[in-house]
Design a protein around this motif. Structure first.
Motif, PDB file in Angstrom:
ATOM      1  N   PHE A  73       0.853  -1.188   0.000  1.00  0.00           N
ATOM      2  CA  PHE A  73       0.000   0.000   0.000  1.00  0.00           C
ATOM      3  C   PHE A  73       0.887   1.237   0.000  1.00  0.00           C
ATOM      4  CE2 PHE A  73      -2.371   3.455   1.883  1.00  0.00           C
ATOM      5  CZ  PHE A  73      -3.610   3.365   1.259  1.00  0.00           C
ATOM      6  N   LEU A  74       0.735   2.093  -1.022  1.00  0.00           N
ATOM      7  CA  LEU A  74       1.587   3.263  -1.192  1.00  0.00           C
ATOM      8  C   LEU A  74       0.782   4.537  -0.932  1.00  0.00           C
ATOM      9  CD1 LEU A  74       2.925   0.909  -2.829  1.00  0.00           C
ATOM     10  CD2 LEU A  74       3.816   2.647  -4.370  1.00  0.00           C
ATOM     11  N   MET A  75       1.345   5.440  -0.113  1.00  0.00           N
ATOM     12  CA  MET A  75       0.649   6.688   0.220  1.00  0.00           C
ATOM     13  C   MET A  75       1.545   7.887  -0.062  1.00  0.00           C
ATOM     14  SD  MET A  75      -2.313   7.607   1.123  1.00  0.00           S
ATOM     15  CE  MET A  75      -3.071   9.191   1.453  1.00  0.00           C
ATOM     16  N   HIS A  76       1.003   8.788  -0.857  1.00  0.00           N
ATOM     17  CA  HIS A  76       1.734   9.943  -1.367  1.00  0.00           C
ATOM     18  C   HIS A  76       1.952  11.035  -0.319  1.00  0.00           C
ATOM     19  CE1 HIS A  76      -1.904  12.417  -1.300  1.00  0.00           C
ATOM     20  NE2 HIS A  76      -2.552  11.339  -1.706  1.00  0.00           N
ATOM     21  N   GLY A  77       2.721  12.047  -0.701  1.00  0.00           N
ATOM     22  CA  GLY A  77       3.002  13.179   0.163  1.00  0.00           C
ATOM     23  C   GLY A  77       2.092  14.365  -0.092  1.00  0.00           C
ATOM     24  N   GLY A 162       5.264   5.037   2.512  1.00  0.00           N
ATOM     25  CA  GLY A 162       4.816   6.415   2.551  1.00  0.00           C
ATOM     26  C   GLY A 162       5.940   7.377   2.233  1.00  0.00           C
ATOM     27  N   HIS A 163       5.575   8.486   1.604  1.00  0.00           N
ATOM     28  CA  HIS A 163       6.538   9.551   1.339  1.00  0.00           C
ATOM     29  C   HIS A 163       6.029  10.840   1.956  1.00  0.00           C
ATOM     30  CE1 HIS A 163       7.940  12.998  -1.278  1.00  0.00           C
ATOM     31  NE2 HIS A 163       9.082  12.512  -0.842  1.00  0.00           N
ATOM     32  N   ALA A 191      11.682  10.022   3.430  1.00  0.00           N
ATOM     33  CA  ALA A 191      11.678  11.445   3.783  1.00  0.00           C
ATOM     34  C   ALA A 191      10.678  11.692   4.903  1.00  0.00           C
ATOM     35  CB  ALA A 191      11.346  12.310   2.568  1.00  0.00           C
ATOM     36  N   PRO A 192      10.839  11.011   6.049  1.00  0.00           N
ATOM     37  CA  PRO A 192       9.838  11.082   7.116  1.00  0.00           C
ATOM     38  C   PRO A 192       9.708  12.484   7.695  1.00  0.00           C
ATOM     39  CG  PRO A 192      11.831   9.997   7.893  1.00  0.00           C
ATOM     40  CD  PRO A 192      11.992  10.166   6.415  1.00  0.00           C
ATOM     41  N   HIS A 364      14.128  16.174  -1.312  1.00  0.00           N
ATOM     42  CA  HIS A 364      12.837  15.666  -0.855  1.00  0.00           C
ATOM     43  C   HIS A 364      12.023  14.995  -1.958  1.00  0.00           C
ATOM     44  CE1 HIS A 364       9.826  15.504   2.315  1.00  0.00           C
ATOM     45  NE2 HIS A 364       8.907  15.967   1.480  1.00  0.00           N
ATOM     46  N   LEU A 365      12.160  15.463  -3.185  1.00  0.00           N
ATOM     47  CA  LEU A 365      11.383  14.910  -4.292  1.00  0.00           C
ATOM     48  C   LEU A 365      12.154  13.892  -5.120  1.00  0.00           C
ATOM     49  CD1 LEU A 365       9.451  18.118  -5.424  1.00  0.00           C
ATOM     50  CD2 LEU A 365       8.657  16.243  -3.981  1.00  0.00           C
TER      51      LEU A 365
END
Length: 391
Positions: A73-77, A162-163, A191-192, A364-365
């Protein structure tokens, strides 16, 4: 530098005032199907009425096995969407790499972004629609999406990726709802962002004194949409940011201003597609909450400026999920010092690994679009996944 600021001054109002209905023609679906991978769109309604878009790559076009598989499961920033996990293509984008490795890949979209702008009763033109920040994304959106995925797949646990804000919302959820640990097999946080006192972003430093103080902004700003995805951005990328354009360096400099300067790792050929999908929209309160974090040096709930209701710190020490962190030296939004503070707060049994990206200019990106991303980041993630799966 003067050209850069002129570009920013012109660009920001243009995005903010763009007509809501004219979204980009490049979507997560078009990006995935371009490479022949299967794609599914799902909708999840939250307990407070938001209808979230969930995107799925059920199996790899290369493997072509559609049986039971572990879930990723991937969650964007912040200001991002599911599109960011597939922009780099089949060889370098994390969603495709996980799919080829045998995972059932699901990509979430937070309330208010390009794919999650519906509600059971509210219209996005109403200020009430935008009355949320990343606390609600963590406490309401993530459980709704993850539980839906578990129901659809029959898998009891998911591997979480997550990012940026995708790490913040995860930490919020698992610090306040410790029972949720049974749903997470491992968490990989890139990049927590929790503590932000030492972040280097000049834009944040400029905005925080005004907008990070609830007493100063409460009577000026209401609940608003911030930087929605528009067709204008797609056209700007096509016309001004392509490889032959003399303005391409200004396009990349705008990105660097927010994320950290890294000309070595920036995939400039990708800029038109980046601008077609990002920014993907957010609530102004998400921005304000982060600015409060910078001012206070705390990882805590939103401060509404009420004397009798002070914001509480998120109890990070209660998190009991296997966590791997990935951080870098040149990240303007997630400083090395603040990540180290997060490490000290997490229980020793919770923090299973912390990887510093080798390249000293990694920003960060770059976690989404950087050159040599497999060598710098993804190889470590896949090794950590193997470690968990072999236990």
């Amino acid at each position: 530098m003067k050209q850069l600021w002129i570009f920013v001054i012109i660009l920001v109002p243009l995005i903010s005032c763009a007509p809501q209905e004219k979204a980009s023609s490049i979507t997560t679906r078009t990006l995935v199907e371009k490479y022949g991978y299967p794609f599914e769109e799902h909708s999840v309604q939250t307990s407070d009425g938001y209808i979230l878009g969930l995107h799925r790559i059920p199996y790899s076009a290369r493997v072509n096995y559609d049986g039971q598989r572990p879930v990723a499961f991937l969650m964007h920033g912040l200001l991002c969407s599911s599109s960011d996990w597939v922009l780099l293509g089949t060889e370098n984008a994390l969603a495709f790499i996980l799919s080829d490795a045998g995972y059932d890949v699901w990509m979430g979209n937070a309330r208010g972004n390009t794919y999650s702008k519906d509600h059971a009763t509210l219209h996005p033109l109403l200020p009430k629609f935008w009355k949320f920040d990343w606390h609600e994304i963590g406490m309401i959106d993530l459980p709704a999406m993850i539980d839906y995925v578990r129901y659809e797949t029959g898998e009891e646990q998911v591997h979480y990726f997550g990012h940026s804000q995708g790490t913040t919302s995860f930490l919020v959820l698992n610090s306040l709802n410790t029972k949720f640990k049974s749903r997470i097999k491992s968490a990989h946080l890139m990049a927590p962002v929790a503590f932000m006192e030492n972040m280097k972003s000049p834009l944040v430093k400029l905005a925080a004194p005004l907008l990070g103080n609830p007493k100063s902004w409460m009577n000026i700003f209401g609940n608003l949409e911030f930087l929605p995805n528009t067709r204008i951005m797609e056209l700007l990328g096509q016309k001004a940011c392509h490889d032959a354009s003399k303005y391409q360096s200004m396009c990349s400099n705008v990105i660097f201003l927010m994320a950290g300067f890294d000309d070595e790792n920036m995939n400039k050929t990708l800029i038109p597609e980046i601008l077609a999908t990002t920014p993907a929209g957010a609530s102004t309160n998400q921005i304000f909450h982060y600015l409060q974090e910078y001012n206070s040096g705390k990882f805590r709930e939103f401060d509404h400026g009420k004397l009798l209701k002070k914001p509480k710190d998120y109890p990070i020490e209660k998190i009991d999920v296997p966590i791997f962190l990935y951080y870098s030296e040149n990240d303007y939004m997630s400083s090395e010092v603040d990540v180290e503070k997060l490490m000290r707060k997490l229980k020793e049994s919770t923090l299973r690994g912390a990887h510093k990206v080798p390249h000293p200019r990694w920003n960060h990106l770059d976690y989404l679009w950087g050159l040599n991303i497999n060598e710098q980041l993804h190889d470590a993630i896949m090794e950590d996944l193997d470690t968990i799966n072999n236990e």
